[in-house]
Design a protein around this motif. Structure first.
Motif, PDB file in Angstrom:
ATOM      1  N   ARG A 277       0.812  -1.213   0.000  1.00 37.46           N
ATOM      2  CA  ARG A 277       0.000   0.000   0.000  1.00 37.46           C
ATOM      3  C   ARG A 277       0.848   1.267   0.000  1.00 37.46           C
ATOM      4  O   ARG A 277       0.344   2.362  -0.226  1.00 37.46           O
ATOM      5  N   LEU A 278       2.141   1.134   0.229  1.00 33.30           N
ATOM      6  CA  LEU A 278       3.008   2.313   0.225  1.00 33.30           C
ATOM      7  C   LEU A 278       3.279   2.814  -1.184  1.00 33.30           C
ATOM      8  O   LEU A 278       3.336   4.013  -1.441  1.00 33.30           O
ATOM      9  N   ARG A 279       3.491   1.896  -2.115  1.00 34.83           N
ATOM     10  CA  ARG A 279       3.973   2.259  -3.441  1.00 34.83           C
ATOM     11  C   ARG A 279       2.860   2.780  -4.342  1.00 34.83           C
ATOM     12  O   ARG A 279       1.678   2.587  -4.100  1.00 34.83           O
ATOM     13  N   GLU A 280       3.268   3.439  -5.430  1.00 38.50           N
ATOM     14  CA  GLU A 280       2.359   3.776  -6.522  1.00 38.50           C
ATOM     15  C   GLU A 280       1.887   2.466  -7.141  1.00 38.50           C
ATOM     16  O   GLU A 280       2.666   1.531  -7.352  1.00 38.50           O
ATOM     17  N   THR A 281       0.610   2.366  -7.432  1.00 32.61           N
ATOM     18  CA  THR A 281       0.051   1.075  -7.850  1.00 32.61           C
ATOM     19  C   THR A 281       0.417   0.680  -9.283  1.00 32.61           C
ATOM     20  O   THR A 281       0.489  -0.506  -9.592  1.00 32.61           O
ATOM     21  N   ARG A 282       0.602   1.650 -10.160  1.00 33.94           N
ATOM     22  CA  ARG A 282       0.842   1.328 -11.579  1.00 33.94           C
ATOM     23  C   ARG A 282       2.284   0.880 -11.786  1.00 33.94           C
ATOM     24  O   ARG A 282       3.218   1.481 -11.276  1.00 33.94           O
ATOM     25  N   PHE A 283       2.477  -0.185 -12.561  1.00 35.53           N
ATOM     26  CA  PHE A 283       3.817  -0.639 -12.930  1.00 35.53           C
ATOM     27  C   PHE A 283       4.266   0.112 -14.188  1.00 35.53           C
ATOM     28  O   PHE A 283       3.466   0.370 -15.088  1.00 35.53           O
ATOM     29  N   VAL A 284       5.535   0.433 -14.267  1.00 34.23           N
ATOM     30  CA  VAL A 284       6.091   1.115 -15.437  1.00 34.23           C
ATOM     31  C   VAL A 284       7.198   0.240 -16.018  1.00 34.23           C
ATOM     32  O   VAL A 284       8.122  -0.170 -15.309  1.00 34.23           O
ATOM     33  N   TYR A 285       7.110  -0.028 -17.317  1.00 36.20           N
ATOM     34  CA  TYR A 285       8.088  -0.883 -17.988  1.00 36.20           C
ATOM     35  C   TYR A 285       8.838  -0.101 -19.056  1.00 36.20           C
ATOM     36  O   TYR A 285       8.315   0.848 -19.638  1.00 36.20           O
ATOM     37  N   THR A 286      10.066  -0.517 -19.297  1.00 37.02           N
ATOM     38  CA  THR A 286      10.818  -0.012 -20.442  1.00 37.02           C
ATOM     39  C   THR A 286      10.652  -1.010 -21.585  1.00 37.02           C
ATOM     40  O   THR A 286       9.941  -2.010 -21.458  1.00 37.02           O
ATOM     41  N   HIS A 287      11.301  -0.754 -22.708  1.00 38.52           N
ATOM     42  CA  HIS A 287      11.098  -1.627 -23.859  1.00 38.52           C
ATOM     43  C   HIS A 287      11.794  -2.973 -23.704  1.00 38.52           C
ATOM     44  O   HIS A 287      11.288  -4.003 -24.133  1.00 38.52           O
ATOM     45  N   THR A 288      12.963  -2.956 -23.086  1.00 40.43           N
ATOM     46  CA  THR A 288      13.768  -4.164 -22.986  1.00 40.43           C
ATOM     47  C   THR A 288      14.782  -3.960 -21.866  1.00 40.43           C
ATOM     48  O   THR A 288      14.736  -2.958 -21.146  1.00 40.43           O
ATOM     49  N   VAL A 289      15.681  -4.910 -21.716  1.00 41.05           N
ATOM     50  CA  VAL A 289      16.830  -4.742 -20.822  1.00 41.05           C
ATOM     51  C   VAL A 289      18.086  -4.857 -21.664  1.00 41.05           C
ATOM     52  O   VAL A 289      18.288  -5.853 -22.361  1.00 41.05           O
ATOM     53  N   ARG A 290      18.915  -3.829 -21.619  1.00 34.92           N
ATOM     54  CA  ARG A 290      20.154  -3.804 -22.396  1.00 34.92           C
ATOM     55  C   ARG A 290      21.399  -3.869 -21.526  1.00 34.92           C
ATOM     56  O   ARG A 290      22.491  -4.134 -22.021  1.00 34.92           O
ATOM     57  N   ALA A 291      21.227  -3.614 -20.226  1.00 29.11           N
ATOM     58  CA  ALA A 291      22.381  -3.613 -19.328  1.00 29.11           C
ATOM     59  C   ALA A 291      21.907  -3.750 -17.889  1.00 29.11           C
ATOM     60  O   ALA A 291      20.751  -3.452 -17.564  1.00 29.11           O
ATOM     61  N   ALA A 292      22.809  -4.200 -17.037  1.00 26.03           N
ATOM     62  CA  ALA A 292      22.581  -4.220 -15.592  1.00 26.03           C
ATOM     63  C   ALA A 292      23.574  -3.262 -14.951  1.00 26.03           C
ATOM     64  O   ALA A 292      24.779  -3.320 -15.236  1.00 26.03           O
ATOM     65  N   PHE A 293      23.081  -2.367 -14.106  1.00 23.90           N
ATOM     66  CA  PHE A 293      23.944  -1.464 -13.354  1.00 23.90           C
ATOM     67  C   PHE A 293      24.041  -1.967 -11.915  1.00 23.90           C
ATOM     68  O   PHE A 293      23.021  -2.185 -11.253  1.00 23.90           O
ATOM     69  N   VAL A 348       9.929 -10.045 -11.838  1.00 22.83           N
ATOM     70  CA  VAL A 348      11.391 -10.132 -11.866  1.00 22.83           C
ATOM     71  C   VAL A 348      11.938 -10.404 -13.264  1.00 22.83           C
ATOM     72  O   VAL A 348      13.096 -10.081 -13.565  1.00 22.83           O
ATOM     73  N   ALA A 349      11.137 -11.018 -14.131  1.00 27.80           N
ATOM     74  CA  ALA A 349      11.608 -11.301 -15.495  1.00 27.80           C
ATOM     75  C   ALA A 349      11.353 -10.141 -16.447  1.00 27.80           C
ATOM     76  O   ALA A 349      11.969 -10.069 -17.518  1.00 27.80           O
ATOM     77  N   ARG A 350      10.459  -9.234 -16.081  1.00 32.07           N
ATOM     78  CA  ARG A 350      10.039  -8.150 -16.952  1.00 32.07           C
ATOM     79  C   ARG A 350      11.019  -6.970 -16.928  1.00 32.07           C
ATOM     80  O   ARG A 350      11.781  -6.795 -15.971  1.00 32.07           O
ATOM     81  N   PRO A 351      10.980  -6.105 -17.954  1.00 28.45           N
ATOM     82  CA  PRO A 351      11.856  -4.919 -18.003  1.00 28.45           C
ATOM     83  C   PRO A 351      11.263  -3.759 -17.198  1.00 28.45           C
ATOM     84  O   PRO A 351      10.786  -2.760 -17.757  1.00 28.45           O
ATOM     85  N   VAL A 352      11.276  -3.870 -15.885  1.00 27.96           N
ATOM     86  CA  VAL A 352      10.670  -2.870 -15.006  1.00 27.96           C
ATOM     87  C   VAL A 352      11.567  -1.643 -14.925  1.00 27.96           C
ATOM     88  O   VAL A 352      12.774  -1.754 -14.682  1.00 27.96           O
ATOM     89  N   MET A 353      10.991  -0.453 -15.120  1.00 22.31           N
ATOM     90  CA  MET A 353      11.732   0.789 -14.994  1.00 22.31           C
ATOM     91  C   MET A 353      12.101   1.022 -13.532  1.00 22.31           C
ATOM     92  O   MET A 353      11.246   1.057 -12.662  1.00 22.31           O
ATOM     93  N   GLY A 354      13.390   1.159 -13.254  1.00 18.63           N
ATOM     94  CA  GLY A 354      13.847   1.413 -11.901  1.00 18.63           C
ATOM     95  C   GLY A 354      14.215   2.865 -11.698  1.00 18.63           C
ATOM     96  O   GLY A 354      14.043   3.723 -12.574  1.00 18.63           O
ATOM     97  N   ALA A 355      14.728   3.150 -10.491  1.00 12.76           N
ATOM     98  CA  ALA A 355      15.222   4.492 -10.144  1.00 12.76           C
ATOM     99  C   ALA A 355      16.546   4.286  -9.434  1.00 12.76           C
ATOM    100  O   ALA A 355      16.635   4.335  -8.215  1.00 12.76           O
TER     101      ALA A 355
END
Length: 459
Positions: A277-293, A348-355
């Motif tokens: 209940r803390l987080r914003e409910t909508r998930f935001v995805y990017t197109h793909t994953v090209r790198a891991a930081f 966890v498998a999806r290209p989720v937009m992080g911060a």
């Protein structure tokens, strides 16, 4: 979509008054209410607090202390935990008893502003009544969302230090020292606040556990192809079985075996006790994953593996309630025992937009090792887990961990907006942003991590 929680900040008692006292030395005698842990109940109202209404099942809280009237630290006052008296121009929040907390950080109104100088805290451990030495709060706002990425959870994104895990404590003291060579106090950013986070109890210690909610169901359903609804972990599986995970990532079923590492065991958000209940409910995805930081959380190494879920809940609450992000910033987290945790919700498998890497959050995944690795070596278990996780996650998108890929910066302090940079498929945070993260000792491990992740993919 509007945030799914209400941010409520109160200002009680001495927390809203000017703080002009000189800091106490670790062995000094304080006001009776500050000197004895047993006085906590009498002074519990000295700190402001905010919490989500109806969050009685996972009662984490954030106490927020305004710092708009910091007082001077007397130049001649000796402090046992430092080699010299406080520098001229140092400003301080005197020792204050508060409700128990375990994680501390500083936030301010504008994410584009900087906190000049050196910020340090010391805390009093609950139970022993002993004060720690002074500990640094890294002042760079380097783990951050991209501009315009829709992170506005509870208001405009705030600037923030990295938070520090201090264990259960009931008193705090702060000092801010001017930048080196500057004898006068520097202008501090507006809205400066000290955030004291109580992550709440472990989920299994709460009778009946958290009740099901639409947000919790949605978070779990995002991993439906990998684990049952409500699962506290996604099980490990071998390399052959992991081929099916490519479909869970949004790809097509491979006609021939892909270069994909075996899926590691991943503790889900339900497993580490996320209050959805803390987080914003909508998930935001990017197109793909090209790198891991790769990051370190910079929250210190003073935690046990059993405490890791609490540390993550503290980071989650700090990112959302204090920094006003939509969710925890990292896509994955790894503790010193090598346990992998799901970070930002969305699958966890999806290209989720992080911060996590200002300028390069698009089409990337962010992995944080819990701890600080500027001078401390990351554990062997954590580094091995990093290789296994990247071998699997990057393999879902057909990526060779040893390669480089072109990525376009959305703007940061290292590359201007629109600059195309050839990043390592496994990069350190400092490759995309001018920062010490992920710490020199962890950064030095990345060449071997790339080779090991490629080997685990069968390359």
């Amino acid at each position: 979509m509007r945030p799914f929680f209400v941010s409520l900040t109160l200002c009680l008692g001495a927390a809203c008054t000017a703080a002009l006292a000189v800091p106490l030395a670790p062995g000094a005698t304080a006001h009776p209410a500050l000197a004895h842990p047993g006085s906590l109940g009498k002074r519990a109202g000295t700190a402001a607090g905010h919490r989500t209404p109806g969050a009685g099942d996972l009662p984490g809280t954030t106490q927020s202390l305004p710092l708009d009237a910091l007082g001077p630290a007397a130049p001649g006052t000796a402090v046992r935990s430092t080699a010299a008296p406080p520098a001229t121009g140092t400003r301080a929040l005197p020792a204050r008893t508060v409700r128990p907390f375990s994680l501390v950080g500083i936030v301010w109104d504008d994410i584009r502003s900087a906190l000049p100088g050196r910020a340090q805290v010391r805390t009093r451990t609950l139970g022993t009544g002993r004060w720690t030495g002074w500990q640094d709060l890294p002042t760079d706002s380097d783990d951050a969302p991209d501009p315009g990425a829709g992170e506005h959870a509870g208001g405009r994104e705030r600037g923030s230090t990295a938070p520090l895990w201090v264990g259960v404590s009931n008193a705090v003291q702060l000092r801010i020292t001017p930048p080196q060579g500057n004898r006068h106090p520097a202008a501090l950013p507006s809205g400066l606040r000290l955030e004291l986070v109580d992550p709440g109890p472990e989920p299994h210690s709460v009778r009946g556990g958290p009740p099901p909610t639409p947000a919790a169901d949605a978070s779990s359903a995002a991993n439906a192809k990998l684990a049952p609804l409500g699962a506290t972990e996604i099980p490990a599986q071998d390399q052959a079985a992991s081929q099916a995970d490519i479909e869970a990532a949004g790809g097509k079923k491979p006609t021939a075996p892909a270069h994909l590492g075996a899926r590691p065991r991943i503790v889900t958000r339900a497993g580490w006790g996320a209050d959805e209940r803390l987080r914003e409910t909508r998930f935001v995805y990017t197109h793909t994953v090209r790198a891991a930081f790769v990051h370190h959380s910079a929250s210190g190494n003073n935690y046990t593996c059993a405490q890791a879920p609490s540390v993550i809940r503290g980071l989650y609450r700090y990112h959302v309630k204090s920094s006003h992000w939509r969710d925890i910033g990292y896509n994955f987290l790894i503790d010193k025992c090598g346990t992998v945790y799901e970070g930002r919700a969305g699958g966890v498998a999806r290209p989720v937009m992080g911060a996590h890497t200002l300028g390069f959050n698009t089409d990337s995944t962010g992995i944080a090792l819990l701890g600080s690795f500027g001078r401390t070596e990351p554990s062997k278990a954590a580094v091995e887990a990093l290789a296994r996780l990247t071998a699997w996650k990057l393999g879902l998108y057909g990526l060779d961990p040893r390669a480089r890929v072109p990525m376009t910066s959305t703007g940061g302090n290292l590359y201007h907006r629109g600059r195309v940079v050839r990043q390592h498929v496994i990069s350190g945070h400092r490759d995309g942003f001018k920062t010490a993260c992920p710490g020199a000792r962890l950064y030095a491990e990345l060449p071997e991590v790339r080779l090991e992740a490629a080997r685990l993919q069968g390359r």
